[in-house]
Design a protein around this motif. Structure first.
Motif, PDB file in Angstrom:
ATOM      1  N   PRO A  65     -26.993   3.511 -26.216  1.00 23.52           N
ATOM      2  CA  PRO A  65     -26.049   4.616 -26.419  1.00 23.52           C
ATOM      3  C   PRO A  65     -24.646   4.145 -26.798  1.00 23.52           C
ATOM      4  O   PRO A  65     -23.984   4.786 -27.627  1.00 23.52           O
ATOM      5  N   PHE A 119     -22.048   4.080 -20.379  1.00 20.86           N
ATOM      6  CA  PHE A 119     -22.942   4.184 -21.519  1.00 20.86           C
ATOM      7  C   PHE A 119     -23.853   2.954 -21.507  1.00 20.86           C
ATOM      8  O   PHE A 119     -23.372   1.828 -21.390  1.00 20.86           O
ATOM      9  N   ALA A 178     -22.931   5.167 -30.274  1.00 22.32           N
ATOM     10  CA  ALA A 178     -21.641   5.868 -30.276  1.00 22.32           C
ATOM     11  C   ALA A 178     -20.616   5.102 -31.098  1.00 22.32           C
ATOM     12  O   ALA A 178     -19.815   5.699 -31.829  1.00 22.32           O
ATOM     13  N   ARG A 182     -21.569  16.415 -24.812  1.00 21.83           N
ATOM     14  CA  ARG A 182     -22.567  15.655 -25.571  1.00 21.83           C
ATOM     15  C   ARG A 182     -21.973  14.916 -26.768  1.00 21.83           C
ATOM     16  O   ARG A 182     -22.541  13.927 -27.232  1.00 21.83           O
ATOM     17  N   ARG A 200     -21.189  11.071 -26.939  1.00 21.52           N
ATOM     18  CA  ARG A 200     -22.239  10.115 -27.307  1.00 21.52           C
ATOM     19  C   ARG A 200     -22.316   9.908 -28.818  1.00 21.52           C
ATOM     20  O   ARG A 200     -23.039   9.035 -29.285  1.00 21.52           O
TER      21      ARG A 200
END
Length: 261
Positions: free
Chosen positions: A241, A237, A245, A148, A151
């Motif tokens: 996102p 992605f 990021a 996770r 991200r």
């Protein structure tokens, strides 16, 4: 991909790319020579230096397993050449401006790889002044990997990253279409693989002299941002996102400047 590795003392290949770095390469070579882990090989890929770097490398030829000096297409092309020539179970990179933090770095990396399920090992990084490597400018303290955190723009300090050679063969090495962010793209390719287990060593493994390509100029900062974004999108992605990021990746660097003497 699901590899099973027998427990043994791994051969570690250290790949160093050089180009006109006569002022720093000797300390890099000495840093490798001082490592307590004996089961290692040093692969040096020079881009055709003209400043005396090659003559200095030849002076240390007995401790260099492979030395190539020829024109290349940039640092990532050189690193790909190094991976192709490496014979170790594990591959890591020590750039010409960098040093190991202490003599037992490779021994600790090797010990982590004794677990046959481990695919990669990484640690923490210190950015130091070019003229005085005892002066710390930034401290990059990483953390244990969880999927996770990709991200949030996470990546391990690449100069501290050691990976089983088969995984670089799996992803095809570095994408040389990137001038600055090929290491980030390779991390995204590796760390999103099913079953890719990485171990974090909570200590400084490498000291890196400041002045890298990614932050050398405003033009390079802009280029790196564009390349990072492209790497995220190519790694599945979505638009939001990827943007999130990217923002978090850049802001996370601010904390690295605090808490240093």
């Amino acid at each position: 991909m699901n590899y099973s590795y027998p427990p043994k003392q791994p051969l570690i290949s250290i790949v160093t790319a050089t180009w006109n770095c006569v002022g720093t390469i000797e300390s890099c070579l000495q840093s490798v020579a001082e490592q307590s882990w004996p089961n290692r090989e040093h692969v040096v890929i020079d881009g055709g230096s003209k400043d005396g770097t090659v003559a200095l490398l030849q002076k240390y030829s007995q401790q260099i397993g492979t030395l190539v000096s020829e024109p290349d297409k940039g640092i990532y092309d050189a690193l790909n050449k190094g991976i192709a020539r490496a014979s170790g179970d594990v591959v890591g990179f020590l750039h010409a401006d960098d040093l190991y933090a202490h003599a037992d770095v490779l021994a600790k990396v090797a010990r982590a790889f004794e677990d046959s399920s481990v695919c990669a090992v990484y640690g923490d990084l210190q950015y130091v002044r070019k003229e005085d490597t005892s002066q710390v400018v930034r401290h990059w303290a990483s953390c244990p990997f969880e999927s996770r955190i990709l991200r949030r723009g996470w990546m391990p300090p690449h100069p501290t990253l050691y990976v089983r050679r088969e995984w670089y063969q799996c992803i095809g090495g570095f994408d040389i279409n990137y001038r600055i962010a090929a290491d980030y793209f390779s991390v995204l390719q590796l760390f999103t693989q099913t079953g890719f287990k990485a171990v974090h060593l909570s200590e400084v493994l490498v000291k890196m002299r400041i002045g890298g390509a990614s932050n050398r100029s405003l033009k390079n900062i802009i280029r790196k941002t564009r390349e990072d974004y492209d790497a995220l999108r190519r790694s599945d992605f979505g638009l939001l996102p990827a943007c999130s990021a990217l923002v978090m990746k850049n802001f996370s660097k601010l904390g690295q400047f605090f808490g240093n003497d």
